[in-house]
Scaffold this motif. Structure first.
Motif, PDB file in Angstrom:
ATOM      1  N   VAL B  27      -9.798   0.384  -5.910  1.00 54.79           N
ATOM      2  CA  VAL B  27     -10.589   1.641  -5.959  1.00 54.79           C
ATOM      3  C   VAL B  27     -10.290   2.104  -4.390  1.00 54.79           C
ATOM      4  O   VAL B  27      -9.905   3.289  -4.046  1.00 54.79           O
ATOM      5  N   ALA B  28     -10.670   1.398  -3.451  1.00 60.60           N
ATOM      6  CA  ALA B  28     -10.516   1.749  -1.838  1.00 60.60           C
ATOM      7  C   ALA B  28      -9.031   1.860  -1.647  1.00 60.60           C
ATOM      8  O   ALA B  28      -8.846   2.919  -0.693  1.00 60.60           O
ATOM      9  N   LEU B  29      -8.177   1.233  -2.242  1.00 57.33           N
ATOM     10  CA  LEU B  29      -6.780   1.488  -1.713  1.00 57.33           C
ATOM     11  C   LEU B  29      -6.200   2.717  -2.586  1.00 57.33           C
ATOM     12  O   LEU B  29      -5.693   3.531  -1.379  1.00 57.33           O
ATOM     13  N   VAL B  30      -6.367   2.890  -3.576  1.00 56.72           N
ATOM     14  CA  VAL B  30      -5.899   4.196  -4.244  1.00 56.72           C
ATOM     15  C   VAL B  30      -6.357   5.349  -3.627  1.00 56.72           C
ATOM     16  O   VAL B  30      -5.831   6.330  -3.040  1.00 56.72           O
ATOM     17  N   GLY B  31      -7.752   5.357  -3.087  1.00 56.50           N
ATOM     18  CA  GLY B  31      -8.565   6.399  -2.575  1.00 56.50           C
ATOM     19  C   GLY B  31      -8.128   6.489  -1.125  1.00 56.50           C
ATOM     20  O   GLY B  31      -7.723   7.822  -0.991  1.00 56.50           O
ATOM     21  N   PHE B  32      -7.849   5.481  -0.394  1.00 56.93           N
ATOM     22  CA  PHE B  32      -7.111   5.659   0.764  1.00 56.93           C
ATOM     23  C   PHE B  32      -5.770   6.406   0.864  1.00 56.93           C
ATOM     24  O   PHE B  32      -5.443   7.157   1.638  1.00 56.93           O
ATOM     25  N   MET B  33      -5.062   5.929   0.026  1.00 55.36           N
ATOM     26  CA  MET B  33      -3.632   6.480  -0.161  1.00 55.36           C
ATOM     27  C   MET B  33      -3.785   7.793  -0.548  1.00 55.36           C
ATOM     28  O   MET B  33      -2.997   8.611  -0.117  1.00 55.36           O
ATOM     29  N   LEU B  34      -4.581   8.277  -1.440  1.00 56.79           N
ATOM     30  CA  LEU B  34      -4.770   9.654  -2.019  1.00 56.79           C
ATOM     31  C   LEU B  34      -4.889  10.601  -0.692  1.00 56.79           C
ATOM     32  O   LEU B  34      -4.253  11.650  -0.272  1.00 56.79           O
ATOM     33  N   LEU B  35      -5.952  10.042   0.155  1.00 61.51           N
ATOM     34  CA  LEU B  35      -6.400  10.795   1.450  1.00 61.51           C
ATOM     35  C   LEU B  35      -5.330  10.859   2.287  1.00 61.51           C
ATOM     36  O   LEU B  35      -5.098  11.852   3.009  1.00 61.51           O
ATOM     37  N   VAL B  36      -4.565   9.743   2.553  1.00 61.03           N
ATOM     38  CA  VAL B  36      -3.472   9.898   3.434  1.00 61.03           C
ATOM     39  C   VAL B  36      -2.461  10.905   2.934  1.00 61.03           C
ATOM     40  O   VAL B  36      -1.683  11.710   3.858  1.00 61.03           O
ATOM     41  N   VAL B  37      -2.131  10.904   1.837  1.00 56.56           N
ATOM     42  CA  VAL B  37      -1.035  11.513   1.294  1.00 56.56           C
ATOM     43  C   VAL B  37      -1.352  13.085   1.326  1.00 56.56           C
ATOM     44  O   VAL B  37      -0.833  13.857   1.693  1.00 56.56           O
ATOM     45  N   ALA B  38      -2.962  13.512   1.186  1.00 49.90           N
ATOM     46  CA  ALA B  38      -3.392  14.607   1.132  1.00 49.90           C
ATOM     47  C   ALA B  38      -3.612  15.363   2.508  1.00 49.90           C
ATOM     48  O   ALA B  38      -3.630  16.449   2.579  1.00 49.90           O
ATOM     49  N   THR B  39      -3.469  14.508   3.508  1.00 48.89           N
ATOM     50  CA  THR B  39      -3.766  14.918   4.822  1.00 48.89           C
ATOM     51  C   THR B  39      -2.388  15.706   5.274  1.00 48.89           C
ATOM     52  O   THR B  39      -1.353  15.013   5.144  1.00 48.89           O
ATOM     53  N   LYS B 115       2.736   8.249   6.660  1.00 50.44           N
ATOM     54  CA  LYS B 115       2.151   7.986   5.325  1.00 50.44           C
ATOM     55  C   LYS B 115       2.706   6.961   4.586  1.00 50.44           C
ATOM     56  O   LYS B 115       2.060   6.179   4.335  1.00 50.44           O
ATOM     57  N   GLY B 116       4.122   6.731   4.718  1.00 50.45           N
ATOM     58  CA  GLY B 116       4.590   5.596   4.157  1.00 50.45           C
ATOM     59  C   GLY B 116       4.121   4.350   4.747  1.00 50.45           C
ATOM     60  O   GLY B 116       3.875   3.247   4.175  1.00 50.45           O
ATOM     61  N   THR B 117       4.172   4.348   6.163  1.00 49.37           N
ATOM     62  CA  THR B 117       3.499   3.067   6.881  1.00 49.37           C
ATOM     63  C   THR B 117       2.372   2.688   6.630  1.00 49.37           C
ATOM     64  O   THR B 117       1.819   1.554   6.270  1.00 49.37           O
ATOM     65  N   LEU B 118       1.187   3.900   6.497  1.00 52.76           N
ATOM     66  CA  LEU B 118      -0.042   3.507   6.107  1.00 52.76           C
ATOM     67  C   LEU B 118      -0.131   3.088   4.964  1.00 52.76           C
ATOM     68  O   LEU B 118      -0.916   2.004   4.639  1.00 52.76           O
TER      69      LEU B 118
END
Lengths: 254, 227
Positions: B27-39, B115-118
């Motif tokens: 959940v943390a991973l998916v949340g983090f990814m969504l956050l990064v992509v949405a920034t 975004k890719g690297t993160l």
């Protein structure tokens, strides 16, 4: 006479592409027997095996396991009674640990909890693999994987164990270890094999299948020493192996 | 044959991150990814915050940075593409090191890269700290449909078998004088991939057969809690 564990009558099968693999096979195996199923490649051995637990359905004729017909409504019980060990252990072992794989069959039959654990431990102990219960199957040696594959079926407490080429790809020591294990099991065995010395060592009785028909059924020793029969059905002994030099075991009760 | 012990991406350890329940990590991973992509990509300082958070987790996990860095090469094709963007994109030009590049292109490349690297680093961290079958158990706990979890489980199990098969095929071909690096032989490699696909498909059928023979009826028995 008691009800045979395996009772195959007039079994015929044609594949959907029209190729007919079995032409009226009759085979009876009684409790406690160890029978070798011999025959050249393409004789229909695998097709026959797949009928025994209802993976393939008979075009004509019938298969009964301890009196129960192999039919759609009995499949679950038939598959418990007939344990098939396939040739490639990688096809049979798919779980993350040996324990999960051995538990798969009995769990499908509804066994749960401590009873399941006992089942798994019992089966692994029978093949001498108990200490490997928590290892991933793909890290085991080939011989160990073959033994675990046998355990996955033993865990279902089958009435007959059907082995497809049990000695293939094993080194001589693993081959002998497997023989010791199979001899020690208190279960009826039908063994499909090209390894004629192995058949002679383990199975007092042999059945020869050729072109979809049973062409010989008798004491393994008698069949292997019948040069004419052997030649006719493309069976050959390994170089230097002479069954006639071995003592003939006692009569076979069929 | 020599299948490596453990999984290639997993780094054995007992850190806080290793011990955290798999479903929380997912959940943390998916949340983090969504956050990064949405920034929005021009919020440069927010990416700095993302990076600090991620690096803190990596630090806590005690996975050596070099271990993760080596596995970051998976991002290479992506980086190449990102580097090309400023040269191809339209718009006002700016000079960077004497080269005229597109300004919006430069911003787009930055966005892709960061975004890719993160994302890749975060995923690698999850993979390094979580055993593959724990990831599956986590997905099951997150109510992922059982069929998908089963399919992924089989993929994990047979990845090594299929890789080994490809290895044997390639050894057999090289023994007969094929040079896998020469483009002249690429058609042969393509055909061997085709035959590998067929073999895997047939193996799939045999595995299914062996399962049906043991009473499989479409649902895997739930994994007993490890004792």
């Amino acid at each position: 006479m008691s009800v045979p564990v395996l009772d195959v009558r007039g079994l015929a099968h044609a594949y959907p592409d029209g190729h007919q693999a079995l032409f009226g096979v009759d085979l009876h195996v009684h409790r406690g027997e160890r029978v070798a199923l011999l025959g050249p490649n393409g004789a229909g051995k695998t097709t026959l095996v797949l009928h025994l637990n209802g993976i393939l359905t008979a075009g004509a004729g019938s298969v009964h396991v301890s009196g129960m017909a192999v039919e759609k409504k009995n499949l679950k019980e038939v598959r418990r009674r007939v344990g098939v060990v396939f040739q490639d252990p990688d096809d049979q072992l798919f779980s993350a640990t040996v324990r999960d794989d051995v538990a798969f069959g009995p769990a499908n039959l509804g066994v749960r909890g401590p009873e399941l654990e006992a089942c798994v431990r019992g089966a692994l102990a029978q093949v001498g693999m108990l200490e490997h219960a928590d290892r991933p199957p793909h890290h085991l040696s080939f011989g160990q994987r073959r033994r675990v594959a046998v355990a996955t079926v033993l865990a279902m407490q089958p009435e007959i164990l059907v082995l497809d080429e049990p000695s293939s790809n094993l080194d001589p020591a693993s081959r002998r270890e497997l023989a010791d294990i199979l001899r020690g099991l208190d279960v009826t065995v039908l063994m499909v094999t090209h390894d004629l010395p192995y058949a002679l060592e383990l199975c007092p009785r042999a059945v020869v299948l050729h072109d979809g028909q049973v062409v010989a059924d008798g004491a393994t020793h008698d069949l292997l020493t019948d040069a004419e029969l052997m030649r006719r059905h493309r069976l050959e002994l390994p170089f230097g192996f002479d069954p006639a030099a071995l003592p003939r075991p006692g009569p076979v009760v069929t | 044959m020599g299948a490596g012990h453990g999984h290639r991406l997993h780094y054995h350890g007992h850190s806080v991150v290793h011990r955290a329940p798999a479903h929380l990590k997912l959940v943390a991973l998916v949340g983090f990814m969504l956050l990064v992509v949405a920034t929005p990509r021009q919020w440069f300082w927010v990416f700095a915050v993302h990076a600090v958070v991620l690096l803190t987790v990596v630090g806590l996990s005690r996975v050596p940075p070099a271990y993760l860095a080596k596995r970051m090469v998976v991002e290479t094709p992506f980086v190449l593409f990102a580097v090309l963007v400023p040269f191809i994109a339209e718009g006002p030009r700016v000079d960077v090191l004497g080269l005229a590049v597109s300004e919006p292109g430069l911003l787009a490349a930055w966005g892709l890269l960061v975004k890719g690297t993160l994302g890749v680093l975060a995923s690698l961290t999850l993979a390094a700290t979580t055993e593959p079958h724990d990831v599956l158990a986590g997905l099951r706990r997150l109510r992922m449909p059982d069929l998908f979890v089963q399919i992924m489980g089989f993929m994990l199990r047979y990845l090594d078998v299929v890789t080994a098969e490809l290895g044997r095929m390639s050894t057999a071909m090289r023994s007969r004088g094929l040079d896998p690096r020469s483009p002249r032989h690429w058609p042969v490699l393509a055909r061997s991939l085709g035959s590998l696909f067929i073999r895997s498909y047939e193996r799939g059928e045999r595995v299914h057969l062996a399962m049906v023979a043991r009473g499989y009826d479409g649902t895997l028995p739930t994994r007993e809690q490890p004792s």
